[in-house]
Write a protein that holds these residues in place. Sequence first.
Motif, PDB file in Angstrom:
ATOM      1  N   ASP A  82       0.801  -1.121  -0.129  1.00  0.00           N
ATOM      2  CA  ASP A  82       0.075  -0.052   0.078  1.00  0.00           C
ATOM      3  C   ASP A  82       0.798   1.220  -0.060  1.00  0.00           C
ATOM      4  O   ASP A  82       0.588   2.274  -0.627  1.00  0.00           O
ATOM      5  CB  ASP A  82      -0.978  -0.056   1.261  1.00  0.00           C
ATOM      6  N   SER A  86       1.957   1.926  -4.625  1.00  0.00           N
ATOM      7  CA  SER A  86       0.749   2.856  -4.915  1.00  0.00           C
ATOM      8  C   SER A  86       0.731   3.176  -6.473  1.00  0.00           C
ATOM      9  O   SER A  86      -0.443   3.490  -6.941  1.00  0.00           O
ATOM     10  CB  SER A  86       0.448   3.742  -3.982  1.00  0.00           C
ATOM     11  N   GLU A 100      -9.649   3.945  -5.953  1.00  0.00           N
ATOM     12  CA  GLU A 100      -8.969   3.057  -5.047  1.00  0.00           C
ATOM     13  C   GLU A 100      -9.767   2.262  -4.039  1.00  0.00           C
ATOM     14  O   GLU A 100      -9.406   1.289  -3.716  1.00  0.00           O
ATOM     15  CB  GLU A 100      -8.090   4.126  -4.340  1.00  0.00           C
ATOM     16  N   THR A 130      -4.240  -8.190  -7.380  1.00  0.00           N
ATOM     17  CA  THR A 130      -5.509  -7.273  -7.471  1.00  0.00           C
ATOM     18  C   THR A 130      -5.898  -7.123  -6.075  1.00  0.00           C
ATOM     19  O   THR A 130      -6.601  -5.990  -5.746  1.00  0.00           O
ATOM     20  CB  THR A 130      -6.657  -8.212  -8.112  1.00  0.00           C
ATOM     21  N   ARG A 133      -3.912  -4.242  -4.705  1.00  0.00           N
ATOM     22  CA  ARG A 133      -4.441  -2.701  -5.490  1.00  0.00           C
ATOM     23  C   ARG A 133      -5.724  -2.242  -5.151  1.00  0.00           C
ATOM     24  O   ARG A 133      -5.993  -1.303  -4.818  1.00  0.00           O
ATOM     25  CB  ARG A 133      -4.246  -2.945  -6.998  1.00  0.00           C
ATOM     26  N   TRP A 134      -6.648  -3.173  -4.974  1.00  0.00           N
ATOM     27  CA  TRP A 134      -8.038  -2.917  -4.439  1.00  0.00           C
ATOM     28  C   TRP A 134      -8.585  -3.719  -3.288  1.00  0.00           C
ATOM     29  O   TRP A 134      -8.998  -4.917  -3.551  1.00  0.00           O
ATOM     30  CB  TRP A 134      -9.203  -3.068  -5.526  1.00  0.00           C
ATOM     31  N   ILE A 539      -1.896  -5.171 -13.220  1.00  0.00           N
ATOM     32  CA  ILE A 539      -2.690  -3.764 -12.697  1.00  0.00           C
ATOM     33  C   ILE A 539      -2.867  -2.788 -13.918  1.00  0.00           C
ATOM     34  O   ILE A 539      -4.117  -2.482 -13.792  1.00  0.00           O
ATOM     35  CB  ILE A 539      -2.064  -3.318 -11.525  1.00  0.00           C
ATOM     36  N   GLU A 543      -6.975  -2.164 -14.505  1.00  0.00           N
ATOM     37  CA  GLU A 543      -7.560  -0.811 -14.219  1.00  0.00           C
ATOM     38  C   GLU A 543      -8.308  -0.561 -15.365  1.00  0.00           C
ATOM     39  O   GLU A 543      -9.319   0.500 -15.122  1.00  0.00           O
ATOM     40  CB  GLU A 543      -6.326   0.178 -14.167  1.00  0.00           C
TER      41      GLU A 543
END
Length: 551
Positions: A82, A86, A100, A130, A133-134, A539, A543
């Motif tokens: 995180d 980022s 986000e 994944t 990222r989320w 990612i 996205e």
Amino acid sequence: MLLAILVTVFALVVSSALIPNLSLFVLRFVLCNVGWLVQRRTRSRRDAIISQARTEEREFISECAKSPTQTHTVDEDWEKVDSSTSCLGTTGSDKTREDEDWDGIIGFFHPFCNAGGGGERVLWEAVCATQKRWPKAICAIYTGDNDVSKAAMLQRVETRFNIQLHAPTVVLLYLTTRKYVLSSMYPYMTLLGQSLGSLVVAYDAFNLVVPDIFIDTMGYAFSIAFCKLLFPGIATGAYVHYPTISTDMLESLDDDSGVKGVNSGAGKGWKGYLKRTYWLAFARLYGWVGGQVDVVMCNSSWTSAHIRTIWGPQRSRQPFRDPTVVFPPTAVSELESTIKVDSESEKTRQPVILYIAQFRPEKNHPLLLRSFARFLHERKKSPSSASQPQPKLILIGSVRHSSPDETHIYNLRLLAHELRIRDHTTFLCDASWPTVLSHLSTASIGANAMWSEHFGICVVEYQAAGLVSVVHDSGGPREDIVIDLGDGATGFRATTEDEFAAAFEAALALPMEEKVAMRLRARKSALRFTQEEFSRKWIAQLEKLVNMRTR
């Protein structure tokens, strides 16, 4: 009855790829309404899945708060990602991500997610990236491994691939129709049979939950086209390991050498004519199907080239028309930090040839066994061979139980006996990652015998571990991995039994200084295939799909 009607309707829809004048309007309208009914019927299950995931997340946080010193390593990794990564998937901009906190459901269509092969490593690394990222998104895996609980699955993922996942946001959705994609179900017209069978499995999946994003990570492109017809608003993606049909396959029908796969030379006579006609028609149909995918990722330059050829003409209206090469993740960093490559470590290397590959026919283990037998036979002719350690062959791979894989490995053992190399050959099924790591650290040669291997994760593992690679001169190993980057060879390539046997001899006969130098060049080359590089590219593509949902 409804399922049979759906498959029939979809077959008519995709036939428009072969009959351009057939109107799709009515059929699209019918399937879209069927999709609406499925969404309505499964809404309560979707809410229950989300509620359960949120409850597990709260319990996880609560447990961590009670025992902060026993927080799972994956939670520590979460904090590192995180804060330090980022920018994954961006072009270097520091702008704040509006998405986000996206908390939708991403469905991963991978009916054999417990198989333990390279494709499964890609799946679980993708899920891991994944999640990081989320963090609020739910990763739903459609699997046919009904006898494996989530806890057991995640434990196997950690043991086999050393990938630690955040359990609360991983959901396993169990399919009951996986048998319809087994090749054994279709003794004739297997490609079409499995492709249509994937519609049955996909319909089963959508009746478990309809995701916000649907991604096929196993090669069932027909399931994606089906998804787009049922649910036009769902963003779809495909990670293509190997095209269902390729120009290489079509060319193999005219090959007389017998080295281009199981269909080499099968284009002769009236049966060959029918097979060629069927394959050409299927290729056109496959191209239409590929034109329905929103975002396409390919695991190698070889795969990308074939997808461009077959899918490209049908993707002219897609906003993301061209496929993106996203090399599969490999444990390069771990192998580099664990295994030393220098003149001292060279003394601990043994004359062992290692082949890491799933025990399936396409991996062409028989070619390797025969090549190894020929190599030993020629080696015995050398006067100095008696005083040298005897080379050994170690084959490591996963086996899908209650499948043809078990028969295949039985036949391989018989072949090793017939070739009189049984005492020099070891078969290891479903080996743990520590076991694989141990053999990578002590073996001298890493082999790959598959014709047109789509990528070759095991070859990258060989390079990262410092093994000298001897691979089939085709596909991903030739085009992406065992290549000269400007400072010298990183391994050997071969095609026939004689060439493989000669390459084994040449690799073992290299002077120590040159052998170490080649190992180091190979290790440097492997840096192109790290887990971090995969995550960044994965990612970036995902996205696009998330943005399609949040617009």
